[in-house]
Scaffold this motif. Structure first.
Motif, mmCIF file in Angstrom:
data_model
loop_
_atom_site.group_PDB
_atom_site.id
_atom_site.type_symbol
_atom_site.label_atom_id
_atom_site.label_comp_id
_atom_site.label_asym_id
_atom_site.label_seq_id
_atom_site.Cartn_x
_atom_site.Cartn_y
_atom_site.Cartn_z
ATOM 1 N N VAL A 101 -54.679 -10.447 -27.762
ATOM 2 C CA VAL A 101 -54.094 -11.566 -27.035
ATOM 3 C C VAL A 101 -55.236 -12.322 -26.371
ATOM 4 O O VAL A 101 -55.978 -11.752 -25.569
ATOM 5 N N TRP A 102 -55.383 -13.601 -26.704
ATOM 6 C CA TRP A 102 -56.489 -14.383 -26.159
ATOM 7 C C TRP A 102 -56.019 -15.826 -25.947
ATOM 8 O O TRP A 102 -54.845 -16.123 -26.039
ATOM 9 N N GLY A 103 -56.932 -16.703 -25.634
ATOM 10 C CA GLY A 103 -56.606 -18.114 -25.478
ATOM 11 C C GLY A 103 -55.717 -18.393 -24.285
ATOM 12 O O GLY A 103 -55.783 -17.720 -23.247
ATOM 13 N N PHE A 104 -54.850 -19.400 -24.440
ATOM 14 C CA PHE A 104 -53.988 -19.838 -23.351
ATOM 15 C C PHE A 104 -53.139 -18.698 -22.810
ATOM 16 O O PHE A 104 -53.029 -18.517 -21.585
ATOM 17 N N THR A 105 -52.530 -17.920 -23.699
ATOM 18 C CA THR A 105 -51.634 -16.836 -23.275
ATOM 19 C C THR A 105 -52.377 -15.809 -22.437
ATOM 20 O O THR A 105 -51.903 -15.400 -21.373
ATOM 21 N N ALA A 106 -53.541 -15.384 -22.907
ATOM 22 C CA ALA A 106 -54.324 -14.401 -22.155
ATOM 23 C C ALA A 106 -54.769 -14.970 -20.819
ATOM 24 O O ALA A 106 -54.820 -14.252 -19.808
ATOM 25 N N GLY A 107 -55.096 -16.262 -20.792
ATOM 26 C CA GLY A 107 -55.526 -16.884 -19.546
ATOM 27 C C GLY A 107 -54.436 -16.871 -18.494
ATOM 28 O O GLY A 107 -54.692 -16.593 -17.315
ATOM 29 N N VAL A 108 -53.208 -17.175 -18.904
ATOM 30 C CA VAL A 108 -52.090 -17.157 -17.960
ATOM 31 C C VAL A 108 -51.814 -15.735 -17.481
ATOM 32 O O VAL A 108 -51.614 -15.493 -16.284
#
Length: 243
Positions: free
Chosen positions: A210-217
């Motif tokens: 899980v990375w990108g926008f989803t991981a950031g949130v």
């Protein structure tokens, strides 16, 4: 700082819709005790504390919403995620929150639109019954530069769980839940490194990266809810050019 262009953010009893849209009420009433830190953080977090990528001031970008849905499973608190189909044009194959672009029938992007879109998309992608979801907060809108989406994260409590799974294989590869205990486990955390040099938080859970926008949130929710545990930010996971 106002969130989601004026959408009510976690205020007890704040009504986002009426009549048949009664499930769009945003309220923290009756939340489980463990979820209170998240609801508290939602009320005060500023956009810049969530991401350096904020919506363009000129109003550009495609309005969208995602459902950040907390439930309680066999191992305690958990989050609902899905893996996008590899054939999609945007963010193919990535684990993500259920969600997508606002449709005209979703309504005003500054009020009920993101709430309705988040629930509608979750139902279309996972088969989720929106009637079992209690919306308890809305985070500020964020921006995904690579796809041009302006995203409103809508937070929900899965008060009455319903069966979920892949509805359309053309959109979704799989639907799964991730225990919060696994997300906070330092052994499952890493820094994703894109070939272009971009870096961001990542989680290696449920056979997925899980990375990108989803991981950031997720990373920011864990931090501001006080759930984050110290982890090795030097542990890197490389992404390929197709990411």
């Amino acid at each position: 700082m106002a969130g989601a262009g004026g959408t009510t953010r976690g205020a007890d009893g704040a009504t986002a819709g009426a009549g048949q849209d009664s499930c769009l009420t945003v309220t923290t009433e009756g939340l489980p005790e463990w979820l209170v830190p998240v609801a508290t953080a939602v009320r005060t977090v500023e956009p810049g504390q969530l991401s350096r990528f904020l919506p363009p001031e000129n109003g550009a970008g495609r309005q969208s919403a995602v459902l950040v849905l907390f439930g309680e499973g066999e191992r305690g608190p958990e989050l609902l995620l899905m893996e996008r189909a590899g054939s999609l044009r945007s963010h193919a194959g990535q684990p993500s929150f259920p969600g997508g672009a606002l449709d005209p029938e979703d309504g005003d992007q500054g009020t009920t639109g993101p709430l309705r879109a988040a629930l509608r998309e979750a139902q279309e992608e996972t088969g989720l019954d929106p009637r079992g979801v209690q919306l308890f907060g809305v985070l500020p809108r964020l921006y995904i530069p690579v796809s041009g989406f302006v995203v409103t994260p809508v937070l929900g409590w899965w008060r009455s769980p319903s069966p979920v799974g892949v509805v359309d294989p053309g959109e979704t590869a799989r639907v799964f839940t991730v225990p919060v205990a696994d997300l906070t486990d330092p052994a499952n955390r890493a820094t994703a490194v894109h070939p272009r040099g971009h870096r961001g938080p990542a989680f290696l859970v449920e056979s997925a990266l899980v990375w990108g926008f989803t991981a950031g949130v997720i990373d920011r929710i864990l931090h501001f809810a006080g759930w984050e545990r110290p982890w090795d930010t030097g542990k890197q996971v490389p992404l390929d050019w197709h990411a």
